[in-house]
Write a protein that holds these residues in place. Sequence first.
Motif, PDB file in Angstrom:
ATOM      1  N   UNK A 219       0.317  -3.044  -6.964  1.00 21.04           N
ATOM      2  CA  UNK A 219       1.537  -3.725  -7.392  1.00 21.04           C
ATOM      3  C   UNK A 219       2.366  -2.681  -8.139  1.00 21.04           C
ATOM      4  N   UNK A 220       3.584  -2.481  -7.689  1.00 22.18           N
ATOM      5  CA  UNK A 220       4.484  -1.513  -8.306  1.00 22.18           C
ATOM      6  C   UNK A 220       5.648  -2.229  -8.965  1.00 22.18           C
ATOM      7  N   UNK A 221       5.986  -1.832 -10.172  1.00 21.16           N
ATOM      8  CA  UNK A 221       7.198  -2.294 -10.846  1.00 21.16           C
ATOM      9  C   UNK A 221       8.120  -1.100 -10.916  1.00 21.16           C
ATOM     10  N   UNK A 222       9.334  -1.260 -10.423  1.00 18.72           N
ATOM     11  CA  UNK A 222      10.241  -0.126 -10.438  1.00 18.72           C
ATOM     12  C   UNK A 222      11.691  -0.522 -10.316  1.00 18.72           C
ATOM     13  N   UNK A 223      12.524   0.497 -10.316  1.00 15.48           N
ATOM     14  CA  UNK A 223      13.973   0.324 -10.261  1.00 15.48           C
ATOM     15  C   UNK A 223      14.486   0.888  -8.944  1.00 15.48           C
ATOM     16  N   UNK A 224      15.262   0.085  -8.240  1.00 20.37           N
ATOM     17  CA  UNK A 224      15.851   0.531  -6.986  1.00 20.37           C
ATOM     18  C   UNK A 224      16.920   1.577  -7.293  1.00 20.37           C
ATOM     19  N   UNK A 225      16.928   2.647  -6.507  1.00 21.13           N
ATOM     20  CA  UNK A 225      17.936   3.692  -6.635  1.00 21.13           C
ATOM     21  C   UNK A 225      18.292   4.165  -5.233  1.00 21.13           C
TER      22      UNK A 225
ATOM     23  N   UNK B 210      -7.503   7.065  -8.602  1.00 25.18           N
ATOM     24  CA  UNK B 210      -7.461   7.323  -7.156  1.00 25.18           C
ATOM     25  C   UNK B 210      -6.832   6.151  -6.414  1.00 25.18           C
ATOM     26  N   UNK B 211      -5.857   6.456  -5.571  1.00 32.43           N
ATOM     27  CA  UNK B 211      -5.202   5.440  -4.745  1.00 32.43           C
ATOM     28  C   UNK B 211      -5.216   5.945  -3.315  1.00 32.43           C
ATOM     29  N   UNK B 212      -5.846   5.170  -2.429  1.00 33.59           N
ATOM     30  CA  UNK B 212      -5.940   5.526  -1.018  1.00 33.59           C
ATOM     31  C   UNK B 212      -5.012   4.609  -0.217  1.00 33.59           C
ATOM     32  N   UNK B 213      -4.735   4.913   1.040  1.00 38.33           N
ATOM     33  CA  UNK B 213      -3.886   4.042   1.848  1.00 38.33           C
ATOM     34  C   UNK B 213      -4.414   2.605   1.953  1.00 38.33           C
ATOM     35  N   UNK B 214      -5.720   2.409   1.792  1.00 43.22           N
ATOM     36  CA  UNK B 214      -6.314   1.077   1.860  1.00 43.22           C
ATOM     37  C   UNK B 214      -6.222   0.316   0.539  1.00 43.22           C
TER      38      UNK B 214
ATOM     39  N   UNK C 238       5.324   7.162   0.585  1.00 43.53           N
ATOM     40  CA  UNK C 238       5.747   6.070   1.454  1.00 43.53           C
ATOM     41  C   UNK C 238       4.949   4.835   1.074  1.00 43.53           C
ATOM     42  N   UNK C 239       5.657   3.759   0.772  1.00 42.24           N
ATOM     43  CA  UNK C 239       5.046   2.485   0.411  1.00 42.24           C
ATOM     44  C   UNK C 239       5.294   1.510   1.551  1.00 42.24           C
ATOM     45  N   UNK C 240       4.285   0.700   1.895  1.00 42.56           N
ATOM     46  CA  UNK C 240       4.408  -0.227   3.018  1.00 42.56           C
ATOM     47  C   UNK C 240       3.919  -1.624   2.633  1.00 42.56           C
ATOM     48  N   UNK C 241       4.670  -2.625   3.103  1.00 38.06           N
ATOM     49  CA  UNK C 241       4.190  -3.998   3.079  1.00 38.06           C
ATOM     50  C   UNK C 241       4.458  -4.587   4.467  1.00 38.06           C
ATOM     51  N   UNK C 242       4.279  -5.870   4.645  1.00 36.68           N
ATOM     52  CA  UNK C 242       4.429  -6.490   5.964  1.00 36.68           C
ATOM     53  C   UNK C 242       5.853  -6.393   6.506  1.00 36.68           C
ATOM     54  N   UNK C 243       6.846  -6.188   5.626  1.00 35.48           N
ATOM     55  CA  UNK C 243       8.249  -6.153   6.069  1.00 35.48           C
ATOM     56  C   UNK C 243       8.749  -4.755   6.406  1.00 35.48           C
ATOM     57  N   UNK C 244       7.987  -3.717   6.071  1.00 35.33           N
ATOM     58  CA  UNK C 244       8.417  -2.360   6.390  1.00 35.33           C
ATOM     59  C   UNK C 244       7.969  -1.324   5.383  1.00 35.33           C
TER      60      UNK C 244
ATOM     61  N   UNK D 112       0.820  -1.205   0.000  1.00 34.96           N
ATOM     62  CA  UNK D 112       0.000   0.000   0.000  1.00 34.96           C
ATOM     63  C   UNK D 112       0.858   1.260   0.000  1.00 34.96           C
ATOM     64  N   UNK D 113       0.391   2.264  -0.720  1.00 43.05           N
ATOM     65  CA  UNK D 113       0.978   3.601  -0.652  1.00 43.05           C
ATOM     66  C   UNK D 113       0.257   4.288   0.497  1.00 43.05           C
ATOM     67  N   UNK D 114       0.992   4.585   1.569  1.00 39.95           N
ATOM     68  CA  UNK D 114       0.326   5.040   2.791  1.00 39.95           C
ATOM     69  C   UNK D 114       0.457   6.529   3.074  1.00 39.95           C
ATOM     70  N   UNK D 115       1.398   7.215   2.403  1.00 45.31           N
ATOM     71  CA  UNK D 115       1.552   8.644   2.674  1.00 45.31           C
ATOM     72  C   UNK D 115       2.224   9.343   1.502  1.00 45.31           C
ATOM     73  N   UNK D 116       1.899  10.617   1.342  1.00 45.94           N
ATOM     74  CA  UNK D 116       2.555  11.478   0.363  1.00 45.94           C
ATOM     75  C   UNK D 116       3.625  12.269   1.101  1.00 45.94           C
ATOM     76  N   UNK D 117       4.882  12.167   0.651  1.00 45.01           N
ATOM     77  CA  UNK D 117       5.977  12.883   1.317  1.00 45.01           C
ATOM     78  C   UNK D 117       6.126  14.293   0.752  1.00 45.01           C
ATOM     79  N   UNK D 118       6.410  14.366  -0.549  1.00 50.87           N
ATOM     80  CA  UNK D 118       6.553  15.640  -1.248  1.00 50.87           C
ATOM     81  C   UNK D 118       6.630  15.351  -2.739  1.00 50.87           C
TER      82      UNK D 118
END
Length: 115
Positions: free
Chosen positions: A92-98, A84-88, A63-69, A52-58
Motif C-alpha cells: 500500500x503506497x501513500x503518495x502525491x501525484x505529480x 525487501x519488496x519483490x514483484x509478488x 513501476x507500480x501495477x494494479x488491475x487497472x494498469x 505491486x512494485x514490479x520493476x526498477x526503472x532507474x
Amino acid sequence: MKNFAKIACLVGLVLATPVSAQFTGPSVTGAQVTVAQAAAARAGTYVTLVGNIVAHQREDYFTFRDASGEIRVEIDNKVFRKRPVRPETKVRLLGEVDTGRSGPYVWVKSLEILP
C-alpha cells in the motif's frame, strides 16, 4: 518567581504529554484509488494505491501495477527502510501525484507491506 515556577511546570506537563509519541505516519491521507484514477488526477492530489512494485526503472523510480494498469512511482530509500519488496509483494503506497517529462507519477511518502 512564582509565575516562572508555574510556567516551568506547565511547560514540563506539555513536554511530558505522550500525544506526539503516538504519531505513526503521515498526517495527509489520500483516498484509495486505482492506477488509472491516479494517472488522471491533478498534480498535488494525495492518493493511496494497493498493488505491486514490479520493476526498477532507474534511481528512485519504479513501476507500480494494479488491475487497472501501471504507473511510475518515485520511492526514496528512506521510505523503503531496507525492507525487501519483490514483484509478488503486495504493498500500500501513500503518495502525491505529480507530472514529469515522462507523464504522471506518484511521489511516495509511505510504503506498507500487506499480508
